[in-house]
Design an enzyme around this catalytic site. Structure first.
Site, mmCIF file in Angstrom:
data_model
loop_
_atom_site.group_PDB
_atom_site.id
_atom_site.type_symbol
_atom_site.label_atom_id
_atom_site.label_comp_id
_atom_site.label_asym_id
_atom_site.label_seq_id
_atom_site.Cartn_x
_atom_site.Cartn_y
_atom_site.Cartn_z
ATOM 1 N N ASP A 294 -6.876 -20.603 -1.558
ATOM 2 C CA ASP A 294 -7.565 -19.335 -1.776
ATOM 3 C C ASP A 294 -8.756 -19.233 -0.812
ATOM 4 O OD1 ASP A 294 -8.892 -17.142 -2.845
ATOM 5 O OD2 ASP A 294 -9.655 -18.254 -4.587
ATOM 6 N N GLY B 249 -5.657 -2.467 0.521
ATOM 7 C CA GLY B 249 -5.214 -1.215 -0.086
ATOM 8 C C GLY B 249 -3.962 -1.271 -0.928
ATOM 9 N N HIS C 32 -1.792 -17.545 -7.198
ATOM 10 C CA HIS C 32 -2.938 -17.061 -6.428
ATOM 11 C C HIS C 32 -4.062 -18.092 -6.369
ATOM 12 C CE1 HIS C 32 -3.947 -16.288 -10.598
ATOM 13 N NE2 HIS C 32 -5.203 -16.135 -10.262
ATOM 14 N N ASP C 33 -3.944 -19.171 -7.127
ATOM 15 C CA ASP C 33 -4.968 -20.217 -7.153
ATOM 16 C C ASP C 33 -4.579 -21.469 -6.368
ATOM 17 O OD1 ASP C 33 -6.915 -18.930 -8.771
ATOM 18 O OD2 ASP C 33 -5.763 -19.374 -10.570
ATOM 19 N N ARG D 275 -3.412 -15.456 -0.387
ATOM 20 C CA ARG D 275 -3.371 -14.065 -0.849
ATOM 21 C C ARG D 275 -3.126 -13.099 0.312
ATOM 22 N NH1 ARG D 275 -8.527 -14.579 -5.118
ATOM 23 N NH2 ARG D 275 -7.625 -16.328 -6.303
ATOM 24 N N ASP E 248 -6.694 -15.451 -18.896
ATOM 25 C CA ASP E 248 -7.403 -16.204 -17.866
ATOM 26 C C ASP E 248 -8.393 -17.184 -18.499
ATOM 27 O OD1 ASP E 248 -7.999 -16.501 -14.980
ATOM 28 O OD2 ASP E 248 -9.986 -15.789 -15.579
ATOM 29 N N ASN F 19 0.860 -1.181 0.000
ATOM 30 C CA ASN F 19 0.000 0.000 0.000
ATOM 31 C C ASN F 19 0.899 1.235 0.000
ATOM 32 O OD1 ASN F 19 -1.769 2.124 0.572
ATOM 33 N ND2 ASN F 19 -3.083 0.852 1.869
ATOM 34 N N HIS G 99 -15.099 -14.284 -19.308
ATOM 35 C CA HIS G 99 -16.301 -13.836 -18.608
ATOM 36 C C HIS G 99 -16.102 -12.407 -18.123
ATOM 37 C CE1 HIS G 99 -13.572 -15.691 -15.653
ATOM 38 N NE2 HIS G 99 -13.937 -14.684 -14.877
ATOM 39 N N GLU H 13 -3.665 -19.541 -19.607
ATOM 40 C CA GLU H 13 -3.926 -20.359 -18.423
ATOM 41 C C GLU H 13 -4.607 -21.645 -18.875
ATOM 42 O OE1 GLU H 13 -6.273 -20.401 -14.117
ATOM 43 O OE2 GLU H 13 -7.080 -19.253 -15.803
#
Length: 586
Positions: free
Chosen positions: A468, A172, A423-424, A472, A328, A147, A247, A357
């Site tokens: 997840d 943030g 992150h997955d 994160r 993605d 941040n 999407h 991906e």
């Protein structure tokens, strides 16, 4: 007898491909330990002498074995760029010839029987951006990295790292924070950053895009992003963005129009609508990412949708000079879309990197007309099974990795996007149950395996976290929260990779026989060998290298030790969970 049912070759993809504009790589598969020798017979179908076809023969090298098969490969050149070829296979009992017409006990003279590579067109060469081969990537989840400007904080922002991450909280993180951390990234050795989505969205992850042309205000604005990209480029760091084209958010204005106007909406064909009204008390009637009602799937075969998405991809290249797009859920979008996408963005910036991906076998996307690379989840899965979960023996691990390597050409393997987490996925420290020695082995493998390696932010300092959203967490910036020993080890591996071109370019990877849970692999060129030894065992292992080394200087690249070999063979004493990277001349 030679087992004919196990033999496989086809003159396409990973079995026959252009390695460079003048060289053809040819591969064949046979039953494991069933064939002792293979020669390739080849020539230009139009070249004759005394009315007979002029042919050449060349031995093939066994490049690897998995649980069922041996894989053989060779490289050939043709002055006229046209090749017809077949295979002469031998064992102690039999010799047979394989051509496109099948198996023969004799060597056919008719060129029409043979496999055909009609012409070596440079246009057909798999040609990803050259800069990616040497890139050390660093994945940043912007909301959790740093941040730098609290005035941009969303409502109800939590103090940095003051609570565990969940699906809805905000801390943030922003572009100013990333800019303040560029010295840190440069010192680590990073030369590319991959940012998860930065466009306007309601969530903390931003994979539910509302406005693709607008930076999310919690990160900054387009001017600040331009400054970030420019500052990265000044430091030799490339920037790749995340494109969510499968999407959108249900707050995406075209979808909102469908919700309001139903069948009368001009955007009704932008999505996969099954019936109207699209939402009722008992559910929704449109296709989505997974089963998430707030993420309607875009109809990428619709010309208006394609035009819109191509404009987005082009806009951020031209306006901000980004270097790559990570795509993605790329496997759930039609191939025609991606072919046009590639043509569009490469026309603007020919050396743009396109990363898809795809969590499974991705060969259909890696034929040179769609992606430059994919995220290498298959290798991550097998690496965790061996190094973290103890599910595989060293021999099984070698065989499984060999199967994955043989799914692609060497050209593709050297650019696959290798990870130990993202992150997955749960943090690698958690996957290894906080056993740092195993994490070190995994990172040694990552940095010495063919492909372009990526570090998920915080892994280099021992950041932990489960699945997840636990993976994160906020990046801690107080040095007392950093595992400096581990960070310095990662820096050493990055330095070795940068200083050792053989790890980045050149030829296939060869495995050596394992001893218990200690295994080794090597790469070679005309002047040098690089050998990596990994002891995934709590026992000391004495590993003897099968190379003639007497009188040669051997350099241990991790600890900078040098030795002059006094005997033909060298036995390396590997401590429990130790890694070694050796370099010596041919």
């Amino acid at each position: 007898m030679i087992d004919l049912t196990s033999i496989y070759h086809r003159a396409v993809d990973n079995y026959c491909y252009l390695h460079d504009s003048e060289t053809l790589h040819i591969r064949i598969r046979t039953k494991k330990e069933n064939v002792s020798e293979i020669e390739i017979i080849y020539g230009d179908q139009y070249e004759t002498s005394d009315y007979r076809w002029v042919t050449f023969r060349q031995g093939m090298k066994k490049t690897g074995s998995d649980g069922l098969f041996d894989y053989w490969q060779t490289a050939i050149k043709s002055d006229h760029k046209r090749v017809r070829y077949g295979f002469i296979l031998k064992n102690d009992e039999q010799q047979i010839t394989l051509t496109e017409k099948g198996f023969s006990p004799f060597i056919p003279e008719d060129t029409g029987w043979y496999f055909c590579f009609p012409y070596m067109h440079k246009k057909d060469l798999f040609s990803p951006p050259k800069w990616v081969y040497e890139t050390i990537w660093y994945q940043i989840f912007p909301e959790r990295f740093r941040n730098g400007n609290a005035s941009l904080n969303p409502d109800h922002t939590v103090g940095w790292g003051e609570e565990e991450p969940n699906l809805t909280n905000f801390f943030g993180g922003d572009f100013q924070g990333i800019m303040e951390a560029l010295d840190y990234l440069e010192d680590l050795g990073i030369t590319g950053i991959y940012l998860t989505p930065i466009f306007y969205a309601k969530s903390n992850h931003k994979y539910d895009t509302i406005d693709y042309f607008k930076i999310d205000p919690q990160f900054g604005d387009i001017d600040l992003f331009r400054r970030l990209v420019e500052e990265c480029h000044n430091r030799g760091i490339r920037v790749m963005l995340d494109a969510v084209f499968n999407h959108s958010s249900d707050q995406f204005p075209p979808f909102q129009d469908v919700l309001v106007n139903g069948e009368n909406s001009p955007y009704k064909d932008w999505f996969h609508i099954n019936q109207f009204p699209v939402r009722e008390e008992n559910g929704f009637h449109y296709e989505t990412f997974g089963f998430y009602e707030n993420m309607p799937k875009l109809n990428t075969s619709n010309p208006e949708v394609k035009k819109y998405l191509f404009e987005i991809a082009s806009y951020w290249i031209t306006e901000c000079n980004i270097d790559g797009w990570r795509l993605d859920v790329a496997n759930e979008i039609d191939h025609c879309f991606w072919r046009e996408f590639r043509s569009t963005v490469k026309a603007i910036k020919p050396d743009l990197f396109i990363l898809g991906e795809v969590w499974h076998d991705a060969l259909p996307w890696l034929r040179g007309d769609q992606f430059d690379s994919v995220m290498n989840y298959p290798v991550l899965s097998k690496s965790l099974q061996f190094f973290a979960y103890d599910m595989l023996s060293a021999q099984q691990f070698i065989e499984d990795i060999t199967t994955i390597l043989q799914q692609y050409s060497d050209n593709v393997n050297h650019l696959l996007f290798n990870i130990v987490g993202s992150h997955d996925t749960p943090r690698i420290l958690n996957e290894c149950q906080y056993r740092k020695e195993r994490v070190k082995l995994l990172f040694t493998f990552l940095m010495t395996y063919p492909g372009t390696p990526c570090i998920y932010y915080g892994d280099e300092i021992g950041l932990d976290g489960g699945s997840d959203p636990g993976c994160r967490k906020c990046m801690p910036w107080q040095e007392e929260h950093h595992d400096l020993d581990f960070k310095n080890y990662i820096k050493t591996l990055i330095r070795i990779r940068k200083e050792t071109p053989l790890l980045t370019f050149d030829g296939p990877l060869y495995f050596l026989p394992p001893i218990d849970k200690c295994f080794a692999y090597y790469k070679e060129n005309d002047s040098e060998y690089i050998v990596v030894i990994l002891n995934h065992s709590d026992q000391e292992i004495h590993y003897t290298l099968p190379f003639s080394l007497k009188g040669k200087k051997i350099t241990m690249l991790i600890n900078h030790h040098e030795y002059a070999a006094e005997a033909q063979e060298l036995t390396v004493v590997m401590k429990p969970y130790e890694s070694n990277i050796l370099s010596f001349a041919r």
